[in-house]
Design a protein around this motif. Structure first.
Motif, PDB file in Angstrom:
ATOM      1  N   GLU A  60       0.814  -1.217   0.000  1.00 15.40           N
ATOM      2  CA  GLU A  60       0.000   0.000   0.000  1.00 15.40           C
ATOM      3  C   GLU A  60       0.849   1.269   0.000  1.00 15.40           C
ATOM      4  O   GLU A  60       0.740   2.133   0.860  1.00 15.40           O
ATOM      5  N   VAL A  61       1.713   1.357  -1.000  1.00 20.73           N
ATOM      6  CA  VAL A  61       2.551   2.542  -1.169  1.00 20.73           C
ATOM      7  C   VAL A  61       2.387   3.086  -2.585  1.00 20.73           C
ATOM      8  O   VAL A  61       1.876   2.402  -3.488  1.00 20.73           O
ATOM      9  N   ALA A  62       2.808   4.319  -2.780  1.00 19.90           N
ATOM     10  CA  ALA A  62       2.768   4.971  -4.085  1.00 19.90           C
ATOM     11  C   ALA A  62       4.120   4.800  -4.764  1.00 19.90           C
ATOM     12  O   ALA A  62       5.154   5.144  -4.196  1.00 19.90           O
ATOM     13  N   THR A  63       4.117   4.240  -5.964  1.00 18.77           N
ATOM     14  CA  THR A  63       5.324   4.079  -6.756  1.00 18.77           C
ATOM     15  C   THR A  63       5.257   5.005  -7.965  1.00 18.77           C
ATOM     16  O   THR A  63       4.173   5.379  -8.428  1.00 18.77           O
ATOM     17  N   ALA A  64       6.436   5.327  -8.514  1.00 14.98           N
ATOM     18  CA  ALA A  64       6.483   6.233  -9.659  1.00 14.98           C
ATOM     19  C   ALA A  64       5.816   5.623 -10.885  1.00 14.98           C
ATOM     20  O   ALA A  64       5.127   6.319 -11.639  1.00 14.98           O
ATOM     21  N   GLU A  65       5.991   4.346 -11.096  1.00  9.60           N
ATOM     22  CA  GLU A  65       5.396   3.711 -12.276  1.00  9.60           C
ATOM     23  C   GLU A  65       3.874   3.713 -12.202  1.00  9.60           C
ATOM     24  O   GLU A  65       3.189   3.790 -13.227  1.00  9.60           O
ATOM     25  N   ARG A  66       3.327   3.656 -10.962  1.00 10.00           N
ATOM     26  CA  ARG A  66       1.870   3.592 -10.804  1.00 10.00           C
ATOM     27  C   ARG A  66       1.203   4.945 -11.103  1.00 10.00           C
ATOM     28  O   ARG A  66       0.008   4.986 -11.377  1.00 10.00           O
ATOM     29  N   GLY A 106      -9.295  13.984 -18.086  1.00 15.90           N
ATOM     30  CA  GLY A 106      -9.438  14.511 -16.736  1.00 15.90           C
ATOM     31  C   GLY A 106      -8.236  14.201 -15.854  1.00 15.90           C
ATOM     32  O   GLY A 106      -7.478  13.251 -16.095  1.00 15.90           O
ATOM     33  N   SER A 107      -8.102  15.005 -14.829  1.00 17.93           N
ATOM     34  CA  SER A 107      -7.003  14.815 -13.887  1.00 17.93           C
ATOM     35  C   SER A 107      -7.296  13.627 -12.983  1.00 17.93           C
ATOM     36  O   SER A 107      -8.419  13.137 -12.906  1.00 17.93           O
ATOM     37  N   ARG A 108      -6.302  13.189 -12.236  1.00 18.14           N
ATOM     38  CA  ARG A 108      -6.422  12.038 -11.355  1.00 18.14           C
ATOM     39  C   ARG A 108      -5.706  12.331 -10.050  1.00 18.14           C
ATOM     40  O   ARG A 108      -4.990  13.321  -9.920  1.00 18.14           O
ATOM     41  N   GLY A 109      -5.907  11.447  -9.051  1.00 17.90           N
ATOM     42  CA  GLY A 109      -5.237  11.587  -7.762  1.00 17.90           C
ATOM     43  C   GLY A 109      -4.107  10.581  -7.621  1.00 17.90           C
ATOM     44  O   GLY A 109      -3.884   9.730  -8.484  1.00 17.90           O
ATOM     45  N   VAL A 110      -3.393  10.675  -6.504  1.00 15.78           N
ATOM     46  CA  VAL A 110      -2.272   9.781  -6.258  1.00 15.78           C
ATOM     47  C   VAL A 110      -2.777   8.355  -6.061  1.00 15.78           C
ATOM     48  O   VAL A 110      -3.800   8.122  -5.400  1.00 15.78           O
ATOM     49  N   ASP A 111      -2.073   7.407  -6.624  1.00 18.45           N
ATOM     50  CA  ASP A 111      -2.395   5.986  -6.485  1.00 18.45           C
ATOM     51  C   ASP A 111      -1.394   5.384  -5.508  1.00 18.45           C
ATOM     52  O   ASP A 111      -0.213   5.205  -5.832  1.00 18.45           O
ATOM     53  N   ASN A 112      -1.849   5.077  -4.293  1.00 17.53           N
ATOM     54  CA  ASN A 112      -0.947   4.520  -3.272  1.00 17.53           C
ATOM     55  C   ASN A 112      -1.320   3.082  -2.921  1.00 17.53           C
ATOM     56  O   ASN A 112      -1.222   2.666  -1.769  1.00 17.53           O
ATOM     57  N   GLY A 113      -1.727   2.314  -3.906  1.00 11.37           N
ATOM     58  CA  GLY A 113      -2.112   0.921  -3.664  1.00 11.37           C
ATOM     59  C   GLY A 113      -1.155  -0.099  -4.235  1.00 11.37           C
ATOM     60  O   GLY A 113      -1.535  -1.248  -4.481  1.00 11.37           O
ATOM     61  N   ASP A 114       0.098   0.265  -4.416  1.00 11.08           N
ATOM     62  CA  ASP A 114       1.063  -0.652  -5.021  1.00 11.08           C
ATOM     63  C   ASP A 114       1.829  -1.415  -3.938  1.00 11.08           C
ATOM     64  O   ASP A 114       1.892  -0.999  -2.772  1.00 11.08           O
ATOM     65  N   ASP A 115       2.413  -2.546  -4.307  1.00 10.70           N
ATOM     66  CA  ASP A 115       3.245  -3.360  -3.422  1.00 10.70           C
ATOM     67  C   ASP A 115       4.670  -3.392  -3.967  1.00 10.70           C
ATOM     68  O   ASP A 115       4.878  -3.402  -5.191  1.00 10.70           O
ATOM     69  N   VAL A 116       5.646  -3.449  -3.056  1.00 12.99           N
ATOM     70  CA  VAL A 116       7.058  -3.460  -3.446  1.00 12.99           C
ATOM     71  C   VAL A 116       7.758  -4.586  -2.694  1.00 12.99           C
ATOM     72  O   VAL A 116       7.539  -4.774  -1.489  1.00 12.99           O
ATOM     73  N   VAL A 117       8.611  -5.318  -3.407  1.00 10.48           N
ATOM     74  CA  VAL A 117       9.371  -6.427  -2.827  1.00 10.48           C
ATOM     75  C   VAL A 117      10.858  -6.096  -2.912  1.00 10.48           C
ATOM     76  O   VAL A 117      11.352  -5.636  -3.947  1.00 10.48           O
TER      77      VAL A 117
END
Length: 495
Positions: A455-461, A472-483
């Motif tokens: 549940e973090v925001a990554t640059a690719e996301r 239209g504009s969008r908000g930050v996507d902070n639902g990514d997982d990182v290993v």
């Protein structure tokens, strides 16, 4: 990890008590075979003949006055005969003190000072001898030493609650030596999931390399069980880039544009997006004015470059609880910082003017703060001083994330947003390896590491798939997982 612990040992009191009970039981049982008379027997002393020896028979009421050894008795004196009790009488050889083998010769005594619970009395001394503890009211020989020389000093100084003389030995209470420790490690980690990442159709990034970073842990254990610990790891910085020259500017993005600008009867349509339009490919009128841009996906761009960067570090403080040398439990707070940045640049010529440049950029920041629990387990293996280790941590955090992304072409913004948000996140760590003790104070260890951040925001996301003035504009996507995977090596010093 070095921790003092005290194994249970066999208490010599049990064996001493058993011997005393057997001796006393033998004496009582033997008395059953000895004849005695009625009232006349109790009124006068009589003797008993056995195996050529004469034994004096005394009343039990007189035994207490005869228990203490004579002041002139010395080590090496003749062995005193056995004492036998018959009903309410005691039998002893003439001229010798009764209960000697049971009360003194077998069980030892305090040289001076009383040994009963009240601090005085011969009866208390007998009871103390039989029970195996030469104790005063404070639980120790308040004055004097053990009689057989095994205790060279006062038993009451053994520990705060007093020591015990077990079978003539002065056994001190186990003590704990407070200690501190410092563990210095090198972690060799890689951020996974970015192999062959690209936003260009003509070239891609490779993948992150493994990177080194320190991990330092300092702890204190004042009572050998409960302690505190602080730890810091990082910063870990991964960076990769790639570039290409004289290739088309085709990307994986699509552009939504009004159809009227390209002479289409369709109000608007989505076309394949070329990052950098060639300003030379135009249609001019008779006056030399530009009437149309004839952009083609096959137009070459002088130079294109992609770059991806990730940074990670964390700090934590915990309360620890040691379980001998086999386990450590921890609970505390932790802060984690995770940031990423991506950029794609395309330019013709020297790129001095905006109409010669195009760019894609994405940036994210994650600040996680929360609580975690941890467990370290040490399992001995067949090699001396070597053990296998398993370390696990799990934590729940509040992630304060920020993100932004922008796509521009020849000075025109085709997409862009900047936003921040908060969400629940989690971090899991598992490491395993080997731990080898070089001595009392120094040990080394090494093993594998696995970290999972959710549940973090990554640059690719944050990168858009569709751009255009009407998107239209969008908000930050902070639902990514990182290993993260890797290895760790280090040493621990206890002091």
């Amino acid at each position: 990890m070095n921790m003092n612990w005290f194994p249970r040992t066999t208490n010599p009191w049990h064996s001493a008590t058993a011997m005393r009970a057997m001796a006393l039981g033998t004496a009582i049982a033997s008395s059953a075979f000895l004849p005695y008379g009625g009232e006349a027997f109790g009124q006068q002393r009589q003797s008993l003949q056995h195996d050529g020896q004469s034994f004096t028979v005394v009343q039990a009421s007189e035994a207490l006055s005869m228990m203490s050894p004579p002041a002139t008795s010395k080590p090496g004196s003749p062995t005193q005969g056995p004492t036998i009790q018959a009903s309410n009488h005691l039998v002893t050889p003439p001229g010798e003190f009764p209960i000697q083998l049971v009360g003194h010769g077998l069980m030892g005594d305090c040289d001076e000072g009383a040994c009963d619970s009240t601090g005085s009395g011969a009866g208390g001394r007998l009871f103390g001898n039989l029970m195996g503890n030469r104790r005063s009211s404070s639980g120790a020989c308040s004055s004097g030493t053990c009689s057989n020389g095994a205790c060279s000093g006062n038993c009451s100084g053994a520990c705060s609650t007093g020591g015990n003389c077990y079978g003539g030995a002065c056994n001190a209470c186990p003590t704990c030596v407070p200690y501190r420790y410092a563990r210095v490690e090198a972690v060799y980690m890689r951020r996974e999931g970015l192999s062959n990442f690209t936003r260009s159709q003509n070239f891609a990034l490779d993948e992150y390399d493994f990177e080194w970073a320190p991990r330092v842990t300092i702890g204190s254990v004042p009572d050998c069980v409960n302690g505190t610990e602080v730890s810091f790891v990082g910063p870990l910085n991964w960076d990769m880039s790639n570039s290409i020259a004289n290739a088309t500017g085709q990307t994986l993005l699509s552009e939504l544009i009004p159809g009227v600008t390209i002479g289409s009867p369709i109000p608007e349509q989505t076309i394949g997006f070329t990052l950098l339009y060639d300003p030379e490919d135009v249609t001019l009128d008779v006056n030399g004015d530009i009437v149309a841009f004839n952009d083609s996906p096959l137009d070459a761009v002088d130079i294109q470059r992609q770059r991806y960067e990730s940074t990670y570090w964390s700090a934590e403080t915990s309360q620890t609880m040691m379980a001998w040398d086999i386990a450590k439990f921890s609970f505390g707070g932790r802060f984690i910082s995770f940031e990423e940045e991506y950029s794609y640049i395309a330019q013709n010529g020297n790129g001095a003017t905006p109409n010669l440049n195009g760019a894609i950029a994405s940036n994210t920041t994650n600040n996680l703060i929360g609580l975690q629990v941890g467990l370290d387990i040490f399992t001995p293996v067949f090699v001396q001083n070597l053990s296998s280790t398993l370390r696990a941590k799990a934590g729940g955090y509040w992630n304060m994330s920020e993100g932004s992304a922008v796509v521009t072409d020849q000075g025109e913004r085709l997409s862009g947003f900047s936003d921040e948000d908060g969400t629940l996140a989690a971090m899991f760590e598992i490491s395993s390896g080997l731990h080898y003790r070089l001595g009392e104070a120094l040990s080394i260890h090494g093993g594998s590491e696995f970290w999972y951040l959710t549940e973090v925001a990554t640059a690719e996301r944050q990168l858009p798939g569709l751009v255009g003035a009407r998107v239209g504009s969008r908000g930050v996507d902070n639902g990514d997982d990182v290993v993260f995977v890797g290895f760790s090596f280090g040493a621990t010093l206890q002091f």
